[in-house]
Motif scaffolding. Structure first.
Motif, PDB file in Angstrom:
ATOM      1  N   UNK A 183       0.810  -1.223   0.000  1.00  0.00           N
ATOM      2  CA  UNK A 183       0.000   0.000   0.000  1.00  0.00           C
ATOM      3  C   UNK A 183       0.841   1.271   0.000  1.00  0.00           C
ATOM      4  N   UNK A 184       1.929   1.272   0.778  1.00  0.00           N
ATOM      5  CA  UNK A 184       2.674   2.511   0.978  1.00  0.00           C
ATOM      6  C   UNK A 184       4.056   2.505   0.358  1.00  0.00           C
ATOM      7  N   UNK A 185       4.458   1.365  -0.241  1.00  0.00           N
ATOM      8  CA  UNK A 185       5.797   1.268  -0.812  1.00  0.00           C
ATOM      9  C   UNK A 185       5.905   2.017  -2.130  1.00  0.00           C
ATOM     10  N   UNK A 186       7.110   2.008  -2.698  1.00  0.00           N
ATOM     11  CA  UNK A 186       7.371   2.772  -3.912  1.00  0.00           C
ATOM     12  C   UNK A 186       7.148   1.959  -5.183  1.00  0.00           C
ATOM     13  N   UNK A 187       7.297   0.633  -5.099  1.00  0.00           N
ATOM     14  CA  UNK A 187       7.133  -0.167  -6.313  1.00  0.00           C
ATOM     15  C   UNK A 187       6.776  -1.610  -5.962  1.00  0.00           C
ATOM     16  N   UNK A 188       6.143  -2.282  -6.926  1.00  0.00           N
ATOM     17  CA  UNK A 188       5.705  -3.667  -6.749  1.00  0.00           C
ATOM     18  C   UNK A 188       5.909  -4.389  -8.071  1.00  0.00           C
ATOM     19  N   UNK A 189       6.726  -5.444  -8.069  1.00  0.00           N
ATOM     20  CA  UNK A 189       6.975  -6.199  -9.303  1.00  0.00           C
ATOM     21  C   UNK A 189       6.676  -7.684  -9.103  1.00  0.00           C
ATOM     22  N   UNK A 190       5.459  -8.117  -9.371  1.00  0.00           N
ATOM     23  CA  UNK A 190       5.212  -9.556  -9.322  1.00  0.00           C
ATOM     24  C   UNK A 190       5.857 -10.237 -10.518  1.00  0.00           C
ATOM     25  N   UNK A 191       6.430 -11.413 -10.281  1.00  0.00           N
ATOM     26  CA  UNK A 191       7.084 -12.117 -11.387  1.00  0.00           C
ATOM     27  C   UNK A 191       6.988 -13.619 -11.192  1.00  0.00           C
ATOM     28  N   UNK A 192       7.060 -14.341 -12.318  1.00  0.00           N
ATOM     29  CA  UNK A 192       7.082 -15.812 -12.284  1.00  0.00           C
ATOM     30  C   UNK A 192       8.224 -16.270 -13.156  1.00  0.00           C
ATOM     31  N   UNK A 193       9.006 -17.199 -12.621  1.00  0.00           N
ATOM     32  CA  UNK A 193      10.226 -17.634 -13.296  1.00  0.00           C
ATOM     33  C   UNK A 193      10.271 -19.156 -13.344  1.00  0.00           C
ATOM     34  N   UNK A 194      10.544 -19.711 -14.543  1.00  0.00           N
ATOM     35  CA  UNK A 194      10.693 -21.164 -14.679  1.00  0.00           C
ATOM     36  C   UNK A 194      12.030 -21.545 -14.051  1.00  0.00           C
ATOM     37  N   UNK A 195      12.018 -22.343 -12.964  1.00  0.00           N
ATOM     38  CA  UNK A 195      13.256 -22.546 -12.209  1.00  0.00           C
ATOM     39  C   UNK A 195      14.393 -23.189 -13.006  1.00  0.00           C
ATOM     40  N   UNK A 196      14.092 -24.246 -13.785  1.00  0.00           N
ATOM     41  CA  UNK A 196      15.171 -24.965 -14.454  1.00  0.00           C
ATOM     42  C   UNK A 196      15.862 -24.124 -15.523  1.00  0.00           C
ATOM     43  N   UNK A 198      15.294 -20.632 -15.922  1.00  0.00           N
ATOM     44  CA  UNK A 198      15.420 -19.224 -15.584  1.00  0.00           C
ATOM     45  C   UNK A 198      14.588 -18.301 -16.456  1.00  0.00           C
ATOM     46  N   UNK A 199      13.676 -18.876 -17.246  1.00  0.00           N
ATOM     47  CA  UNK A 199      12.867 -18.064 -18.149  1.00  0.00           C
ATOM     48  C   UNK A 199      11.826 -17.264 -17.356  1.00  0.00           C
ATOM     49  N   UNK A 200      11.694 -16.001 -17.713  1.00  0.00           N
ATOM     50  CA  UNK A 200      10.751 -15.109 -17.041  1.00  0.00           C
ATOM     51  C   UNK A 200       9.443 -15.139 -17.820  1.00  0.00           C
ATOM     52  N   UNK A 201       8.364 -15.628 -17.208  1.00  0.00           N
ATOM     53  CA  UNK A 201       7.117 -15.762 -17.968  1.00  0.00           C
ATOM     54  C   UNK A 201       6.013 -14.832 -17.476  1.00  0.00           C
ATOM     55  N   UNK A 202       6.259 -14.150 -16.364  1.00  0.00           N
ATOM     56  CA  UNK A 202       5.306 -13.138 -15.923  1.00  0.00           C
ATOM     57  C   UNK A 202       6.083 -12.027 -15.237  1.00  0.00           C
ATOM     58  N   UNK A 203       5.841 -10.819 -15.658  1.00  0.00           N
ATOM     59  CA  UNK A 203       6.472  -9.673 -14.988  1.00  0.00           C
ATOM     60  C   UNK A 203       5.546  -8.480 -15.138  1.00  0.00           C
ATOM     61  N   UNK A 204       5.146  -7.938 -14.019  1.00  0.00           N
ATOM     62  CA  UNK A 204       4.348  -6.725 -14.055  1.00  0.00           C
ATOM     63  C   UNK A 204       5.036  -5.708 -13.151  1.00  0.00           C
ATOM     64  N   UNK A 205       4.706  -4.447 -13.328  1.00  0.00           N
ATOM     65  CA  UNK A 205       5.321  -3.460 -12.450  1.00  0.00           C
ATOM     66  C   UNK A 205       4.365  -2.324 -12.157  1.00  0.00           C
ATOM     67  N   UNK A 206       4.397  -1.915 -10.898  1.00  0.00           N
ATOM     68  CA  UNK A 206       3.637  -0.759 -10.480  1.00  0.00           C
ATOM     69  C   UNK A 206       4.616   0.119  -9.715  1.00  0.00           C
ATOM     70  N   UNK A 207       4.606   1.416  -9.937  1.00  0.00           N
ATOM     71  CA  UNK A 207       5.534   2.288  -9.232  1.00  0.00           C
ATOM     72  C   UNK A 207       6.791   2.511 -10.052  1.00  0.00           C
ATOM     73  N   UNK A 208       7.829   2.992  -9.370  1.00  0.00           N
ATOM     74  CA  UNK A 208       9.044   3.368 -10.086  1.00  0.00           C
ATOM     75  C   UNK A 208      10.260   2.698  -9.484  1.00  0.00           C
ATOM     76  N   UNK A 209      11.148   2.196 -10.333  1.00  0.00           N
ATOM     77  CA  UNK A 209      12.475   1.763  -9.896  1.00  0.00           C
ATOM     78  C   UNK A 209      13.472   2.200 -10.964  1.00  0.00           C
TER      79      UNK A 209
END
Lengths: 250, 238
Positions: A183-196, A198-209
């Motif tokens: 609620x009060x932080x500066x940014x939020x990046x949910x992500x999903x990564x295939x472990x074996x 390392x492929x990134x299959x979900x990445x969203x971002x809210x806020x600034x980095x």
């Protein structure tokens, strides 16, 4: 302590690097995963992730409804993410809204990239995610649960798909945001990564980095998903190891 | 990937040099030509029925694939929605369409009795090695059974026997991945009464058609009891 009228922003990170719930910046909330929690679904999983409680059920591959969504070369993954009316402090109006449609879409697309959909042409794999209690990070908990449920349903996949959020709160990057940080932080990046792979299959971002922070956030995400991955695999092992005691209880 | 082999489904690892095999623990029925399966009618059309055989898709049963002489449009006089039939998978086409037939020994409409659904992965355990499990069940309960490769089991006979078989099938479904199952089923059946489920008021011998359970073809062999029981991670080479 905030002055009258001003919105009270809690101290998200103490000078010692301790967060509002006592965690360090690179620590996950406690996670408990149960595979095969539902009887009638082809596969299911229940996840408690901090104060989040999420149930996922998988049906299929089965006939596609509605028919026009059928694809001749592969299975379609239909995902429905839903938050219960009682899952948040103030009653959530039940039903589809823009947020749940978006989350359903990104989760379905992430799952499609790990499931061998070409093996089941003209069928549908239906994934239902019900959020019973929400406390920041429900899409990650939901995706994690859905992936365990798919494995429980015996559906062929490249790998399990753990998800985690990395965010920025109190000026520092933190793993697995809690409610206050969300609620009060500066940014939020949910992500999903295939472990074996390392492929990134979900990445969203809210806020600034910054760019450097983004690179570091992804690294933290890899570490975080690794930990989630171990819990997922353990849950699937436990499901079958614990069967004799279920029988003894009968 | 990286010289390693990964499984794509959750299962038990079974090394048989020079191969490895993963015996799945769950999953839908994947049809194979020659399999005898039990289906229920989900739709009736002029020249065919659609059957739910627990596979990813419904299987069309054409009227020419039945022992009956049917005129177009008369299909609903023979099988209606909800009826159960024993059919054989004839062919699969690349689009996943499943062709089934009702012409053949042991195939036909299932009348009376009840259908119990278990995981298709457990079917070899129900039959047992060389038919040992099913013989035990049949002898100890006096019920009649027909096992479909798709995990549906038709059970006929008197109601007490049916209930006992249902309980045994539940045991197999839940514990089928563990060792010594036939012995446990046998001792369960011994402890709960003699053959034919006691001396209840058994009516005339059940009128249901006595269907032979599918002959145990080599592929039906139950996996060796000595299987390594380590669940493989759900991964496969990319």
């Amino acid at each position: 302590m905030g002055s009258v009228g001003a919105k009270e922003v809690p101290v998200l990170l103490s000078p010692e690097g301790v967060r509002t719930d006592g965690r360090r910046v690179d620590e996950l909330r406690p996670i408990r995963i149960e595979a095969g929690a539902l009887k009638h679904a082809d596969g299911s999983a229940y996840v408690e992730w901090g104060a989040n409680k999420v149930m996922a059920a998988v049906y299929g591959p089965r006939e596609v409804h509605p028919r026009h969504l059928q694809q001749n070369t592969k299975a379609v993954i239909q995902c429905k993410y839903n938050m219960a009316a009682f899952s948040v402090d103030e009653r959530k109006r039940p039903g589809l809204d823009r947020r749940s449609q978006e989350i359903s879409k990104v989760i379905a697309e992430a799952l499609e990239s790990v499931v061998f959909v070409e093996e089941f042409p003209r069928t549908s794999i239906d994934v239902y995610i019900e959020v019973l209690q929400a406390n920041a990070g429900t899409r990650c908990a939901g995706l994690t649960a859905a992936s365990v449920a798919l494995a429980d349903a015996g559906i062929p996949m490249v790998d399990l798909l753990p998800a985690v959020a990395v965010g920025k709160a109190g000026g520092a990057l933190v793993l697995d945001l809690n409610k206050a940080e969300d609620n009060f932080g500066e940014a939020d990046l949910p992500m999903a990564i295939v472990p074996q792979s390392g492929r990134l299959v979900l990445l969203q971002m809210e806020g600034h980095v910054t760019q450097e922070e983004l690179a570091r956030a992804l690294e933290m995400g890899v570490q975080g998903t690794r930990q989630v991955y171990d819990k997922m695999r353990q849950a699937l092992r436990d499901r079958y190891a614990s069967a004799p005691s279920a029988e003894a209880a009968q | 990937m990286g010289g390693k082999v990964y499984a794509s489904v959750l299962g038990l690892l079974s090394p048989r040099p020079p191969f490895v095999q993963v015996v799945p623990l769950s999953g839908r029925y994947i049809p194979k030509p020659g399999d005898d399966v039990i289906g229920t009618v989900t739709d009736v059309q002029g020249t065919f029925w659609l059957l739910d055989i627990g596979a990813p898709r419904w299987a069309p049963l054409h009227m020419t694939g039945t022992p009956w002489k049917i005129e177009v449009g008369e299909t609903d006089q023979y099988l209606r929605v909800g009826d159960a039939v024993m059919v054989q998978v004839e062919n699969l086409d690349p689009t996943g369409r499943i062709g089934v037939t009702m012409n053949g020994e042991g195939l036909g409409k299932l009348e009376g009795g009840t259908i119990v659904t278990i995981s298709p992965a457990r079917v070899p355990r129900v039959v047992g090695r060389g038919g040992s499990m099913i013989q035990t069940i049949l002898q100890r309960t006096g019920a009649k059974m027909a096992v479909g490769q798709n995990g549906r089991v038709w059970v006929g006979g008197d109601p007490v026997a049916i209930e006992r078989v249902r309980e045994v099938l539940r045991m197999i479904d839940e514990e089928g991945h563990q060792h010594g199952l036939t012995e446990r089923v046998d001792s369960y059946l011994r402890s709960t009464g003699g053959p034919s489920g006691g001396s209840g008021p058994t009516g005339p011998a059940a009128p249901e058609p006595a269907l032979p359970y599918p002959r145990a073809d080599p592929a039906d062999r139950e996996p060796d009891d000595e299987l390594a029981s380590e669940p493989a991670p759900d991964t496969e080479l990319e």
